[in-house]
Design a protein around this motif. Sequence first.
Motif, short mmCIF file in Angstrom:
data_model
loop_
_atom_site.label_atom_id
_atom_site.label_comp_id
_atom_site.label_asym_id
_atom_site.label_seq_id
_atom_site.Cartn_x
_atom_site.Cartn_y
_atom_site.Cartn_z
N THR A 23 0.90 -1.29 -0.03
CA THR A 23 0.06 -0.11 -0.06
C THR A 23 0.92 1.31 0.02
O THR A 23 0.42 2.31 -0.10
CB THR A 23 -0.90 -0.10 1.30
N VAL A 24 2.05 1.16 0.03
CA VAL A 24 2.89 2.36 0.06
C VAL A 24 3.09 2.85 -1.16
O VAL A 24 2.93 2.43 -2.33
CB VAL A 24 4.45 1.94 0.61
N PRO A 25 2.91 4.54 -1.16
CA PRO A 25 3.06 5.22 -2.46
C PRO A 25 4.58 5.07 -3.03
O PRO A 25 5.41 4.74 -2.18
CB PRO A 25 2.99 6.56 -1.95
N LEU A 26 4.49 4.72 -4.24
CA LEU A 26 6.01 4.51 -4.91
C LEU A 26 6.26 5.76 -5.77
O LEU A 26 5.35 6.35 -6.42
CB LEU A 26 5.92 3.40 -5.87
N PRO A 27 7.49 6.34 -5.50
CA PRO A 27 7.63 7.62 -6.31
C PRO A 27 8.12 7.12 -7.77
O PRO A 27 8.57 6.14 -8.04
CB PRO A 27 9.13 7.84 -5.70
N PRO A 28 7.26 7.98 -8.64
CA PRO A 28 7.57 7.68 -10.02
C PRO A 28 9.03 7.97 -10.73
O PRO A 28 9.08 7.45 -11.48
CB PRO A 28 6.37 8.56 -10.78
N THR A 29 9.65 9.01 -9.95
CA THR A 29 11.10 9.08 -10.34
C THR A 29 11.67 9.78 -9.42
O THR A 29 11.33 9.52 -8.24
CB THR A 29 11.02 10.58 -11.38
N GLY A 30 13.16 9.56 -9.43
CA GLY A 30 13.98 10.21 -8.25
C GLY A 30 14.96 9.39 -8.16
O GLY A 30 15.39 8.24 -8.83
N LEU A 31 15.82 9.74 -7.22
CA LEU A 31 17.14 8.74 -6.92
C LEU A 31 16.56 7.71 -6.23
O LEU A 31 15.74 7.72 -5.16
CB LEU A 31 18.18 9.72 -6.36
N THR A 32 17.64 6.58 -5.89
CA THR A 32 17.29 5.38 -5.11
C THR A 32 18.12 5.99 -3.83
O THR A 32 19.24 6.23 -3.94
CB THR A 32 18.03 4.21 -5.70
N THR A 33 17.43 5.58 -2.74
CA THR A 33 17.75 5.90 -1.41
C THR A 33 17.42 4.89 -0.48
O THR A 33 16.50 4.11 -0.22
CB THR A 33 16.83 7.00 -0.75
N ALA A 34 18.58 4.30 0.46
CA ALA A 34 18.49 3.15 1.25
C ALA A 34 18.46 3.98 2.56
O ALA A 34 19.04 4.86 2.85
CB ALA A 34 19.97 2.58 1.33
N LEU A 35 17.43 3.28 3.33
CA LEU A 35 17.08 4.15 4.77
C LEU A 35 17.64 2.89 5.86
O LEU A 35 17.65 1.84 5.57
CB LEU A 35 15.61 4.25 4.67
N GLY A 36 17.95 3.64 6.81
CA GLY A 36 18.47 2.75 8.12
C GLY A 36 18.07 3.21 9.32
O GLY A 36 17.50 4.45 9.34
N ASP A 37 18.02 2.22 10.35
CA ASP A 37 17.41 2.71 11.64
C ASP A 37 18.56 3.68 12.22
O ASP A 37 19.80 3.47 12.25
CB ASP A 37 17.47 1.42 12.51
N PRO A 38 17.98 4.97 12.67
CA PRO A 38 19.09 5.94 13.14
C PRO A 38 19.61 5.31 14.42
O PRO A 38 20.96 5.92 14.61
CB PRO A 38 18.13 7.23 13.44
N ALA A 39 19.35 4.53 15.07
CA ALA A 39 19.92 4.13 16.42
C ALA A 39 20.77 3.02 15.98
O ALA A 39 22.05 2.98 16.65
CB ALA A 39 18.88 3.37 17.43
N THR A 40 20.59 2.02 15.15
CA THR A 40 21.43 0.80 14.75
C THR A 40 22.21 0.93 13.60
O THR A 40 23.06 0.20 13.62
CB THR A 40 20.59 -0.45 14.90
N GLY A 41 21.71 1.65 12.78
CA GLY A 41 22.21 1.69 11.36
C GLY A 41 21.72 0.56 10.42
O GLY A 41 22.28 0.46 9.39
#
Length: 173
Positions: A23-41
């Motif tokens: 159900t998440v919105p998917l960006p139609p364009t843009g850069l690829t971004t990896a996300l991490g947990d701020p506390a653990t990385g």
Amino acid sequence: MTSRAGEPFEPGRALTEIGQLLTVPLPPTGLTTALGDPATGEWTATQGPGFRIVPLWEGDPLTGVYAPEWNGAEEAAEAHLATLVSELDRLLGPHTTVPLHEPLRKWQGGAAVDPLYEALFDEDLYGDLTVWSPADATGPAAPAARLLAVTVGHSDGDAPLVLAALVCDRALS
């Protein structure tokens, strides 16, 4: 509700996370971004043009682990994948398989590959994709033209095995 390294695999939680992913919105364009947990990385998601990838389960690190324990870890990860595939087949209908050896070979040779494949490889997800088209299913449906896939990956001798899911708005080939 992201899984943490070394936690037991829970199929129900994985299916809940997949339902949220659909159900998440998917960006139609843009850069690829990896996300991490701020506390653990720890890696929590990768998002790019028309796709999102999330870890569903991560095994224990394999530092100092050799056969037969190594084989047991691989077998456990494959069993988790098989359990999830069986349940998704029941909910969404039969899957197809998309091998990744060709895009991986190109990527390893320095050639450009689709950003989705590059994102998978950047997270060491080299296993073939098990793919469904939930919008065509009679069970819980995703927005039109979305595909769902799961895979298991492993980067090197010490890294844990990872079971991940992705959703994308384009054909996988």
